[in-house]
Scaffold this motif. Structure first.
Motif, short mmCIF file in Angstrom:
data_model
loop_
_atom_site.label_atom_id
_atom_site.label_comp_id
_atom_site.label_asym_id
_atom_site.label_seq_id
_atom_site.Cartn_x
_atom_site.Cartn_y
_atom_site.Cartn_z
N THR A 1 50.82 75.69 42.75
CA THR A 1 51.03 74.53 41.89
C THR A 1 52.26 74.77 41.02
O THR A 1 52.34 75.79 40.32
CB THR A 1 49.81 74.30 40.99
N GLY A 2 53.19 73.85 41.10
CA GLY A 2 54.39 73.96 40.27
C GLY A 2 54.21 73.24 38.96
O GLY A 2 54.57 73.76 37.90
N LEU A 3 53.64 72.06 39.02
CA LEU A 3 53.39 71.28 37.82
C LEU A 3 52.02 70.65 37.98
O LEU A 3 51.60 70.30 39.08
CB LEU A 3 54.42 70.16 37.66
N VAL B 1 57.68 70.72 49.76
CA VAL B 1 57.21 70.36 48.43
C VAL B 1 56.37 69.09 48.58
O VAL B 1 56.70 68.21 49.37
CB VAL B 1 58.41 70.10 47.48
N THR C 1 55.09 78.25 38.49
CA THR C 1 55.46 79.42 39.29
C THR C 1 56.92 79.28 39.70
O THR C 1 57.38 78.16 39.94
CB THR C 1 54.59 79.51 40.56
N ARG D 1 63.72 74.90 36.83
CA ARG D 1 62.79 75.86 37.44
C ARG D 1 61.99 76.62 36.38
O ARG D 1 60.89 77.07 36.64
CB ARG D 1 63.53 76.83 38.36
N PRO E 1 59.94 78.63 41.82
CA PRO E 1 60.02 77.97 43.14
C PRO E 1 60.99 78.70 44.07
O PRO E 1 62.05 78.18 44.41
CB PRO E 1 60.51 76.57 42.79
N VAL F 1 60.69 78.43 49.16
CA VAL F 1 59.90 77.21 49.33
C VAL F 1 60.19 76.62 50.71
O VAL F 1 61.34 76.54 51.14
CB VAL F 1 60.26 76.19 48.24
N LEU G 1 58.61 75.04 35.63
CA LEU G 1 57.53 75.09 36.61
C LEU G 1 56.61 76.28 36.32
O LEU G 1 57.02 77.27 35.73
CB LEU G 1 58.11 75.21 38.02
N LYS H 1 53.26 70.39 44.08
CA LYS H 1 52.71 71.51 44.85
C LYS H 1 53.84 72.08 45.71
O LYS H 1 54.62 71.33 46.30
CB LYS H 1 51.60 71.03 45.78
N LEU H 2 53.91 73.39 45.79
CA LEU H 2 54.96 74.04 46.57
C LEU H 2 54.34 74.88 47.67
O LEU H 2 53.38 75.62 47.43
CB LEU H 2 55.80 74.97 45.67
#
Lengths: 255, 232
Positions: free
Chosen positions: B87-89, B125, B117, B112, B119, B122, B115, B60-61
Protein backbone atom coordinates in the motif's frame (compact mmCIF):
# COMPACT_ATOMS: atom_id res chain seq x y z
CA UNK A 1 23.95 81.38 -86.45
CA UNK A 2 27.36 79.89 -85.91
CA UNK A 3 27.05 80.64 -82.26
CA UNK A 4 23.85 78.78 -82.04
CA UNK A 5 25.05 75.69 -83.82
CA UNK A 6 28.07 75.07 -81.70
CA UNK A 7 26.38 73.87 -78.52
CA UNK A 8 24.09 71.69 -80.59
CA UNK A 9 26.99 69.88 -82.21
CA UNK A 10 28.63 69.43 -78.82
CA UNK A 11 25.46 67.77 -77.63
CA UNK A 12 25.53 65.39 -80.57
CA UNK A 13 29.11 64.42 -79.85
CA UNK A 14 28.52 63.40 -76.26
CA UNK A 15 24.85 63.06 -75.43
CA UNK A 16 24.21 62.54 -71.63
CA UNK A 17 27.97 62.33 -71.43
CA UNK A 18 28.89 61.03 -67.95
CA UNK A 19 26.21 58.52 -67.42
CA UNK A 20 26.49 57.12 -70.89
CA UNK A 21 30.18 56.72 -70.58
CA UNK A 22 29.83 54.67 -67.43
CA UNK A 23 27.06 52.61 -68.93
CA UNK A 24 29.09 51.90 -72.05
CA UNK A 25 32.19 50.62 -70.35
CA UNK A 26 30.26 48.48 -67.85
CA UNK A 27 32.07 50.30 -65.07
CA UNK A 28 28.75 51.17 -63.51
CA UNK A 29 27.70 47.62 -62.88
CA UNK A 30 31.20 46.72 -61.75
CA UNK A 31 31.24 49.54 -59.19
CA UNK A 32 27.77 48.75 -58.06
CA UNK A 33 28.75 45.12 -57.61
CA UNK A 34 31.86 46.13 -55.70
CA UNK A 35 29.92 48.36 -53.32
CA UNK A 36 27.22 45.78 -52.70
CA UNK A 37 29.85 43.10 -52.08
CA UNK A 38 31.62 45.45 -49.72
CA UNK A 39 28.45 46.10 -47.73
CA UNK A 40 27.48 42.47 -47.72
CA UNK A 41 30.81 41.23 -46.45
CA UNK A 42 31.84 44.17 -44.22
CA UNK A 43 35.54 43.37 -44.24
CA UNK A 44 37.87 44.75 -41.60
CA UNK A 45 40.00 46.49 -44.18
CA UNK A 46 37.63 47.83 -46.87
CA UNK A 47 40.35 49.36 -49.05
CA UNK A 48 42.31 46.14 -49.28
CA UNK A 49 39.06 44.31 -49.95
CA UNK A 50 38.25 46.62 -52.85
CA UNK A 51 41.75 46.31 -54.22
CA UNK A 52 41.44 42.54 -54.19
CA UNK A 53 38.00 42.71 -55.73
CA UNK A 54 39.11 44.85 -58.66
CA UNK A 55 42.19 42.74 -59.08
CA UNK A 56 40.10 39.65 -59.59
CA UNK A 57 37.55 41.53 -61.71
CA UNK A 58 40.33 42.50 -64.09
CA UNK A 59 41.18 39.02 -65.35
CA UNK A 60 37.59 37.98 -65.79
CA UNK A 61 37.46 36.21 -69.13
CA UNK A 62 40.70 34.27 -68.95
CA UNK A 63 40.69 33.01 -65.37
CA UNK A 64 39.40 29.53 -64.66
CA UNK A 65 36.37 28.61 -62.65
CA UNK A 66 38.22 27.26 -59.64
CA UNK A 67 40.19 30.46 -59.16
CA UNK A 68 37.00 32.48 -59.38
CA UNK A 69 35.16 30.28 -56.93
CA UNK A 70 38.09 30.40 -54.55
CA UNK A 71 38.17 34.19 -54.86
CA UNK A 72 34.47 34.30 -54.04
CA UNK A 73 34.97 32.14 -50.95
CA UNK A 74 37.84 34.26 -49.70
CA UNK A 75 35.72 37.43 -49.67
CA UNK A 76 34.64 36.97 -46.11
CA UNK A 77 35.35 34.87 -43.04
CA UNK A 78 33.43 31.62 -42.73
CA UNK A 79 31.78 32.64 -39.49
CA UNK A 80 29.95 35.55 -41.14
CA UNK A 81 26.47 35.09 -42.59
CA UNK A 82 27.54 36.46 -45.96
CA UNK A 83 29.77 33.41 -46.34
CA UNK A 84 26.73 31.26 -47.07
CA UNK A 85 25.70 33.31 -50.08
CA UNK A 86 29.29 33.44 -51.28
CA UNK A 87 29.40 29.67 -51.00
CA UNK A 88 26.29 29.38 -53.13
CA UNK A 89 27.79 31.69 -55.74
CA UNK A 90 30.97 29.64 -55.77
CA UNK A 91 28.96 26.50 -56.30
CA UNK A 92 27.13 28.14 -59.17
CA UNK A 93 30.37 29.25 -60.74
CA UNK A 94 31.79 25.75 -60.51
CA UNK A 95 28.73 23.95 -61.70
CA UNK A 96 28.16 26.17 -64.72
CA UNK A 97 28.35 24.12 -67.92
CA UNK A 98 31.67 24.25 -69.79
CA UNK A 99 30.03 24.94 -73.11
CA UNK A 100 26.62 24.82 -74.70
CA UNK A 101 26.74 21.06 -75.18
CA UNK A 102 27.87 19.89 -71.78
CA UNK A 103 25.56 19.61 -68.80
CA UNK A 104 25.65 21.72 -65.67
CA UNK A 105 26.96 20.20 -62.45
CA UNK A 106 30.02 19.99 -60.28
CA UNK A 107 32.22 16.96 -60.57
CA UNK A 108 34.85 15.54 -58.30
CA UNK A 109 37.83 16.83 -60.25
CA UNK A 110 36.95 20.51 -59.87
CA UNK A 111 35.97 19.96 -56.26
CA UNK A 112 39.33 18.37 -55.56
CA UNK A 113 41.08 21.27 -57.24
CA UNK A 114 39.16 23.78 -55.15
CA UNK A 115 39.82 22.06 -51.82
CA UNK A 116 43.50 21.74 -52.62
CA UNK A 117 43.57 25.43 -53.44
CA UNK A 118 41.92 26.35 -50.17
CA UNK A 119 44.40 24.26 -48.22
CA UNK A 120 47.52 25.33 -50.08
CA UNK A 121 48.61 27.51 -47.13
CA UNK A 122 49.19 24.56 -44.83
CA UNK A 123 52.06 22.15 -45.37
CA UNK A 124 51.37 19.26 -47.69
CA UNK A 125 51.67 16.46 -45.18
CA UNK A 126 49.05 18.14 -42.97
CA UNK A 127 46.53 18.90 -45.68
CA UNK A 128 46.95 15.47 -47.20
CA UNK A 129 45.42 13.76 -44.18
CA UNK A 130 42.32 15.92 -44.36
CA UNK A 131 41.98 15.73 -48.11
CA UNK A 132 42.05 11.97 -47.94
CA UNK A 133 38.78 12.15 -46.05
CA UNK A 134 37.09 14.82 -48.12
CA UNK A 135 38.04 14.11 -51.67
CA UNK A 136 35.76 12.53 -54.20
CA UNK A 137 36.41 10.55 -57.32
CA UNK A 138 36.74 12.45 -60.56
CA UNK A 139 33.49 11.28 -62.03
CA UNK A 140 31.30 11.75 -58.99
CA UNK A 141 28.73 14.51 -59.04
CA UNK A 142 28.96 16.66 -55.95
CA UNK A 143 25.65 17.86 -54.51
CA UNK A 144 25.55 21.17 -52.68
CA UNK A 145 25.39 19.56 -49.25
CA UNK A 146 28.66 17.75 -49.77
CA UNK A 147 30.22 20.81 -51.32
CA UNK A 148 29.13 22.96 -48.40
CA UNK A 149 30.40 20.63 -45.72
CA UNK A 150 33.67 19.99 -47.53
CA UNK A 151 34.47 23.65 -48.10
CA UNK A 152 33.37 24.60 -44.60
CA UNK A 153 35.52 21.90 -43.05
CA UNK A 154 38.53 23.12 -45.03
CA UNK A 155 38.12 26.71 -43.92
CA UNK A 156 37.56 25.77 -40.30
CA UNK A 157 40.56 23.51 -40.57
CA UNK A 158 42.70 26.46 -41.66
CA UNK A 159 41.65 28.34 -38.53
CA UNK A 160 42.26 25.30 -36.38
CA UNK A 161 45.70 24.88 -37.83
CA UNK A 162 46.57 28.52 -37.15
CA UNK A 163 45.26 28.20 -33.61
CA UNK A 164 47.28 25.06 -32.93
CA UNK A 165 50.34 26.81 -34.30
CA UNK A 166 49.67 29.79 -32.05
CA UNK A 167 49.23 27.54 -29.05
CA UNK A 168 52.65 26.06 -29.59
CA UNK A 169 54.13 29.56 -29.60
CA UNK A 170 52.41 30.21 -26.27
CA UNK A 171 53.77 26.98 -24.83
CA UNK A 172 57.25 27.68 -26.09
CA UNK A 173 58.19 30.16 -23.39
CA UNK A 174 61.89 29.62 -23.68
CA UNK A 175 61.86 30.22 -27.48
CA UNK A 176 63.89 27.07 -28.07
CA UNK A 177 61.47 25.92 -30.77
CA UNK A 178 60.64 22.90 -28.72
CA UNK A 179 58.53 22.30 -25.68
CA UNK A 180 58.68 19.79 -22.87
CA UNK A 181 56.91 16.69 -24.13
CA UNK A 182 55.02 16.18 -20.92
CA UNK A 183 53.52 19.64 -21.06
CA UNK A 184 52.42 19.06 -24.64
CA UNK A 185 50.95 15.70 -23.76
CA UNK A 186 48.88 17.13 -20.94
CA UNK A 187 47.56 19.94 -23.11
CA UNK A 188 46.78 17.68 -26.02
CA UNK A 189 45.17 15.04 -23.83
CA UNK A 190 42.97 17.64 -22.27
CA UNK A 191 41.92 18.87 -25.70
CA UNK A 192 41.28 15.37 -26.92
CA UNK A 193 39.18 14.57 -23.88
CA UNK A 194 37.04 17.63 -24.50
CA UNK A 195 36.72 16.95 -28.20
CA UNK A 196 35.75 13.31 -27.87
CA UNK A 197 33.36 13.99 -25.00
CA UNK A 198 31.07 16.24 -27.00
CA UNK A 199 28.01 14.74 -28.56
CA UNK A 200 24.68 16.15 -29.54
CA UNK A 201 23.22 16.42 -26.10
CA UNK A 202 23.79 19.84 -24.53
CA UNK A 203 25.10 18.55 -21.24
CA UNK A 204 28.08 16.88 -22.84
CA UNK A 205 29.03 20.22 -24.37
CA UNK A 206 29.14 21.78 -20.93
CA UNK A 207 31.21 18.89 -19.69
CA UNK A 208 33.59 19.20 -22.60
CA UNK A 209 34.00 22.91 -22.01
CA UNK A 210 34.63 22.41 -18.31
CA UNK A 211 37.65 20.26 -19.13
CA UNK A 212 39.33 23.24 -20.74
CA UNK A 213 38.78 25.72 -17.95
CA UNK A 214 41.95 27.27 -16.58
CA UNK A 215 41.57 25.62 -13.20
CA UNK A 216 40.97 22.16 -14.65
CA UNK A 217 43.98 22.67 -16.84
CA UNK A 218 46.13 23.82 -13.96
CA UNK A 219 45.19 20.77 -11.93
CA UNK A 220 46.02 18.48 -14.84
CA UNK A 221 49.37 20.19 -15.28
CA UNK A 222 50.11 19.98 -11.60
CA UNK A 223 49.35 16.26 -11.54
CA UNK A 224 51.61 15.71 -14.49
CA UNK A 225 54.54 17.49 -12.93
CA UNK A 226 54.12 15.62 -9.71
CA UNK A 227 54.88 12.39 -11.50
CA UNK A 228 58.21 11.36 -12.97
CA UNK A 229 59.77 13.87 -15.33
CA UNK A 230 61.10 12.63 -18.65
CA UNK A 231 63.65 14.73 -20.36
CA UNK A 232 61.99 14.74 -23.73
CA UNK A 233 60.72 17.51 -25.90
CA UNK A 234 58.29 17.96 -28.75
CA UNK A 235 58.81 19.97 -31.91
CA UNK A 236 56.30 22.30 -33.49
CA UNK A 237 55.45 19.99 -36.37
CA UNK A 238 54.75 17.07 -34.13
CA UNK A 239 52.56 19.10 -31.81
CA UNK A 240 50.50 20.63 -34.60
CA UNK A 241 50.18 17.31 -36.37
CA UNK A 242 48.81 15.61 -33.26
CA UNK A 243 46.22 18.34 -32.81
CA UNK A 244 45.29 18.20 -36.47
CA UNK A 245 44.74 14.46 -36.36
CA UNK A 246 42.34 14.94 -33.47
CA UNK A 247 40.41 17.41 -35.57
CA UNK A 248 40.33 15.15 -38.58
CA UNK A 249 39.14 12.23 -36.50
CA UNK A 250 35.90 14.14 -36.03
CA UNK A 251 35.38 14.64 -39.75
CA UNK A 252 32.95 12.10 -41.11
CA UNK A 253 34.15 10.16 -44.13
CA UNK A 254 32.12 10.46 -47.32
CA UNK A 255 29.69 7.76 -48.18
CA UNK B 1 12.52 19.41 -10.29
CA UNK B 2 11.81 15.80 -11.11
CA UNK B 3 13.22 13.20 -13.42
CA UNK B 4 11.91 12.07 -16.75
CA UNK B 5 8.27 11.10 -17.23
CA UNK B 6 7.82 7.34 -17.21
CA UNK B 7 6.15 5.58 -20.10
CA UNK B 8 3.08 3.77 -18.88
CA UNK B 9 -0.32 2.68 -20.04
CA UNK B 10 -3.25 3.88 -17.98
CA UNK B 11 -6.63 2.12 -18.16
CA UNK B 12 -9.89 3.99 -17.87
CA UNK B 13 -11.48 3.97 -14.40
CA UNK B 14 -13.27 0.70 -13.93
CA UNK B 15 -16.23 1.01 -11.56
CA UNK B 16 -16.63 -1.77 -9.03
CA UNK B 17 -20.01 -3.40 -9.29
CA UNK B 18 -21.83 -5.91 -7.15
CA UNK B 19 -23.91 -8.74 -8.55
CA UNK B 20 -25.28 -8.38 -12.06
CA UNK B 21 -22.92 -6.05 -13.97
CA UNK B 22 -25.83 -4.80 -16.10
CA UNK B 23 -27.78 -3.64 -13.09
CA UNK B 24 -27.71 0.06 -12.45
CA UNK B 25 -25.68 0.24 -9.31
CA UNK B 26 -23.14 2.78 -8.20
CA UNK B 27 -20.72 1.43 -5.65
CA UNK B 28 -18.87 4.72 -5.35
CA UNK B 29 -15.60 2.94 -5.96
CA UNK B 30 -13.49 2.67 -9.10
CA UNK B 31 -10.10 1.26 -9.98
CA UNK B 32 -7.48 2.59 -12.37
CA UNK B 33 -4.80 0.15 -13.43
CA UNK B 34 -1.43 1.46 -14.55
CA UNK B 35 1.18 -0.81 -16.11
CA UNK B 36 4.71 0.02 -17.14
CA UNK B 37 5.53 -1.60 -20.48
CA UNK B 38 9.21 -2.15 -19.88
CA UNK B 39 10.24 -5.58 -18.70
CA UNK B 40 12.34 -3.98 -16.01
CA UNK B 41 10.66 -2.62 -12.93
CA UNK B 42 10.69 1.13 -12.41
CA UNK B 43 11.33 3.53 -9.57
CA UNK B 44 8.73 6.23 -9.13
CA UNK B 45 9.70 9.70 -8.02
CA UNK B 46 6.46 11.54 -8.34
CA UNK B 47 2.85 11.15 -9.41
CA UNK B 48 0.83 14.07 -10.74
CA UNK B 49 -2.82 14.20 -11.74
CA UNK B 50 -5.85 16.42 -11.97
CA UNK B 51 -8.70 15.46 -9.76
CA UNK B 52 -12.08 14.87 -11.34
CA UNK B 53 -14.59 14.58 -8.48
CA UNK B 54 -12.78 11.83 -6.59
CA UNK B 55 -13.07 12.13 -2.84
CA UNK B 56 -10.65 9.54 -1.55
CA UNK B 57 -7.58 7.96 -3.10
CA UNK B 58 -5.62 4.83 -2.21
CA UNK B 59 -2.56 3.65 -4.09
CA UNK B 60 -1.48 0.03 -4.31
CA UNK B 61 1.91 -0.86 -5.76
CA UNK B 62 2.96 -4.18 -7.20
CA UNK B 63 6.62 -4.44 -6.33
CA UNK B 64 9.29 -7.00 -6.97
CA UNK B 65 11.04 -8.18 -3.85
CA UNK B 66 14.78 -8.10 -4.21
CA UNK B 67 15.90 -10.80 -1.82
CA UNK B 68 14.71 -13.70 -4.03
CA UNK B 69 16.26 -13.72 -7.42
CA UNK B 70 15.87 -17.35 -8.54
CA UNK B 71 13.12 -16.98 -11.11
CA UNK B 72 13.63 -14.29 -13.68
CA UNK B 73 11.87 -15.45 -16.86
CA UNK B 74 8.29 -16.46 -16.03
CA UNK B 75 7.46 -13.40 -14.03
CA UNK B 76 3.71 -14.01 -14.14
CA UNK B 77 3.15 -17.74 -13.62
CA UNK B 78 5.17 -18.80 -10.61
CA UNK B 79 6.93 -15.49 -10.00
CA UNK B 80 4.05 -14.54 -7.74
CA UNK B 81 6.14 -15.34 -4.73
CA UNK B 82 8.47 -12.47 -5.46
CA UNK B 83 5.76 -10.03 -6.51
CA UNK B 84 3.84 -8.46 -3.70
CA UNK B 85 1.22 -5.77 -3.42
CA UNK B 86 2.03 -3.00 -1.00
CA UNK B 87 0.00 0.00 0.00
CA UNK B 88 1.41 3.33 -1.05
CA UNK B 89 -1.41 5.54 0.13
CA UNK B 90 -4.51 4.70 2.11
CA UNK B 91 -7.69 6.76 1.81
CA UNK B 92 -6.14 10.15 1.29
CA UNK B 93 -8.80 12.81 1.10
CA UNK B 94 -8.72 14.75 -2.15
CA UNK B 95 -12.00 16.60 -1.56
CA UNK B 96 -12.55 18.02 1.93
CA UNK B 97 -16.26 17.45 1.62
CA UNK B 98 -17.40 14.83 -0.91
CA UNK B 99 -20.68 16.61 -1.46
CA UNK B 100 -19.18 19.98 -2.27
CA UNK B 101 -17.35 21.22 -5.29
CA UNK B 102 -14.33 22.25 -3.26
CA UNK B 103 -11.02 20.96 -4.76
CA UNK B 104 -12.95 18.63 -7.02
CA UNK B 105 -10.83 19.67 -10.00
CA UNK B 106 -7.55 20.62 -8.39
CA UNK B 107 -4.14 19.45 -9.47
CA UNK B 108 -2.31 17.11 -7.14
CA UNK B 109 1.31 16.10 -6.85
CA UNK B 110 2.32 13.15 -4.73
CA UNK B 111 6.01 12.79 -3.99
CA UNK B 112 7.70 9.52 -3.16
CA UNK B 113 8.40 10.71 0.37
CA UNK B 114 4.65 11.00 0.95
CA UNK B 115 4.06 7.34 0.16
CA UNK B 116 3.96 4.82 2.97
CA UNK B 117 6.49 2.54 1.29
CA UNK B 118 9.23 3.65 -1.10
CA UNK B 119 7.96 3.01 -4.66
CA UNK B 120 11.00 1.15 -6.01
CA UNK B 121 10.99 -1.84 -8.39
CA UNK B 122 7.37 -1.18 -9.25
CA UNK B 123 5.77 -3.32 -11.94
CA UNK B 124 2.27 -1.86 -11.89
CA UNK B 125 0.18 0.55 -9.90
CA UNK B 126 -3.48 0.38 -8.98
CA UNK B 127 -5.26 3.55 -7.99
CA UNK B 128 -8.40 2.99 -5.94
CA UNK B 129 -10.81 5.90 -6.21
CA UNK B 130 -13.76 6.42 -3.92
CA UNK B 131 -16.64 8.84 -4.08
CA UNK B 132 -19.21 8.21 -1.37
CA UNK B 133 -21.43 11.10 -2.37
CA UNK B 134 -24.31 10.30 -4.77
CA UNK B 135 -24.32 13.89 -5.99
CA UNK B 136 -21.78 13.29 -8.73
CA UNK B 137 -22.65 11.07 -11.65
CA UNK B 138 -19.09 10.04 -12.48
CA UNK B 139 -15.65 10.53 -11.06
CA UNK B 140 -12.06 9.79 -11.96
CA UNK B 141 -8.60 11.24 -12.31
CA UNK B 142 -7.28 13.06 -15.37
CA UNK B 143 -3.78 13.62 -16.69
CA UNK B 144 -2.16 10.95 -14.57
CA UNK B 145 1.61 11.08 -15.00
CA UNK B 146 4.44 9.21 -13.37
CA UNK B 147 7.94 10.57 -13.09
CA UNK B 148 11.17 8.82 -12.28
CA UNK B 149 13.10 10.06 -9.27
CA UNK B 150 15.49 12.86 -10.13
CA UNK B 151 19.07 11.94 -10.70
CA UNK B 152 20.75 13.75 -7.85
CA UNK B 153 24.29 13.22 -9.02
CA UNK B 154 23.73 14.60 -12.51
CA UNK B 155 21.85 17.64 -11.16
CA UNK B 156 24.76 18.50 -8.94
CA UNK B 157 27.24 17.99 -11.73
CA UNK B 158 25.32 20.27 -14.06
CA UNK B 159 25.09 23.17 -11.65
CA UNK B 160 28.77 22.71 -10.93
CA UNK B 161 29.56 22.93 -14.60
CA UNK B 162 27.57 26.09 -15.13
CA UNK B 163 28.81 28.16 -12.21
CA UNK B 164 31.82 26.24 -11.09
CA UNK B 165 34.60 28.82 -10.90
CA UNK B 166 34.04 29.92 -7.35
CA UNK B 167 36.56 31.49 -4.99
CA UNK B 168 37.47 28.07 -3.67
CA UNK B 169 38.66 27.09 -7.14
CA UNK B 170 40.65 30.28 -7.47
CA UNK B 171 42.41 29.61 -4.24
CA UNK B 172 43.27 26.11 -5.25
CA UNK B 173 44.49 27.40 -8.56
CA UNK B 174 46.73 30.04 -7.03
CA UNK B 175 48.15 27.37 -4.83
CA UNK B 176 48.89 25.18 -7.80
CA UNK B 177 50.33 28.03 -9.76
CA UNK B 178 52.66 28.89 -6.92
CA UNK B 179 53.90 25.35 -6.72
CA UNK B 180 54.33 25.06 -10.43
CA UNK B 181 56.24 28.33 -10.58
CA UNK B 182 58.75 27.11 -8.07
CA UNK B 183 60.23 24.39 -10.21
CA UNK B 184 59.19 25.02 -13.80
CA UNK B 185 58.71 27.87 -16.16
CA UNK B 186 55.10 27.24 -17.06
CA UNK B 187 53.39 29.31 -19.71
CA UNK B 188 50.30 31.22 -18.59
CA UNK B 189 47.51 28.72 -18.00
CA UNK B 190 44.81 31.21 -19.00
CA UNK B 191 46.35 31.68 -22.42
CA UNK B 192 46.59 27.95 -23.01
CA UNK B 193 43.01 27.57 -21.91
CA UNK B 194 41.81 30.31 -24.25
CA UNK B 195 43.65 28.75 -27.12
CA UNK B 196 42.39 25.27 -26.37
CA UNK B 197 38.83 26.48 -26.04
CA UNK B 198 39.09 28.20 -29.38
CA UNK B 199 40.35 25.00 -30.99
CA UNK B 200 37.63 22.99 -29.36
CA UNK B 201 34.98 25.45 -30.54
CA UNK B 202 36.32 25.20 -34.09
CA UNK B 203 36.14 21.45 -34.01
CA UNK B 204 32.56 21.72 -32.81
CA UNK B 205 31.70 24.11 -35.64
CA UNK B 206 33.18 21.66 -38.08
CA UNK B 207 31.15 18.85 -36.58
CA UNK B 208 27.91 20.82 -36.81
CA UNK B 209 28.56 21.81 -40.39
CA UNK B 210 28.98 18.29 -41.60
CA UNK B 211 26.30 16.91 -43.79
CA UNK B 212 24.35 13.70 -43.57
CA UNK B 213 24.04 13.62 -47.34
CA UNK B 214 25.65 10.76 -49.15
CA UNK B 215 27.26 10.48 -52.52
CA UNK B 216 25.71 7.09 -52.98
CA UNK B 217 28.88 5.09 -52.79
CA UNK B 218 28.61 1.39 -52.37
CA UNK B 219 32.19 0.58 -51.57
CA UNK B 220 33.34 -0.35 -48.11
CA UNK B 221 36.82 1.01 -47.37
CA UNK B 222 37.53 1.33 -51.06
CA UNK B 223 36.46 -2.20 -51.96
CA UNK B 224 33.20 -3.44 -53.36
CA UNK B 225 31.07 -6.27 -52.15
CA UNK B 226 31.33 -9.05 -54.70
CA UNK B 227 27.62 -9.84 -54.35
CA UNK B 228 26.69 -6.27 -55.24
CA UNK B 229 28.85 -6.33 -58.33
CA UNK B 230 27.47 -9.60 -59.59
CA UNK B 231 23.95 -8.21 -59.79
CA UNK B 232 24.84 -5.32 -62.08
Amino acid sequence: MAEKRKPASADEKMPESNRDFLEKSAVRSLLRGAISKLIENRPEDPIAFLAEYFDSADNKPGSNKVAKAHQELLLTHHSRPAFESNMMLAYQILSAPKNAKSKAGLKGDLFTELLTKILREVPGEVSEVLLKKLLCYENEVIPYDIFHSGVMTCFIFLDFYAEADGLFTVLDTSRKKEVDKELCDVVLNQLNAAMTATKDDPKSILEGASKLRPDALAIALDNAFDSVVYDESMARDEFVMTAVIMFIAKVKPLR
Amino acid sequence: MTGKPLVCSIRNPHPITIGDPRAEFSSGCAVVDVTFPSTKSVDIGEITFKNNYTALLSIKLKVREENEKEEEEPAESDGETTLTWVTGLKNVQLMPDPHCEDRAQSYYRIKREQLLTPPDNVLSVRLVLQQPSPVWLSFGLDDIKFYSPKDETSELMLSELVNGDMPADDEAMNDIRKRVKENKDIPPVEEISTSLQQMWALSETARINQTEASLGRFDVDGSYDINLLSYT
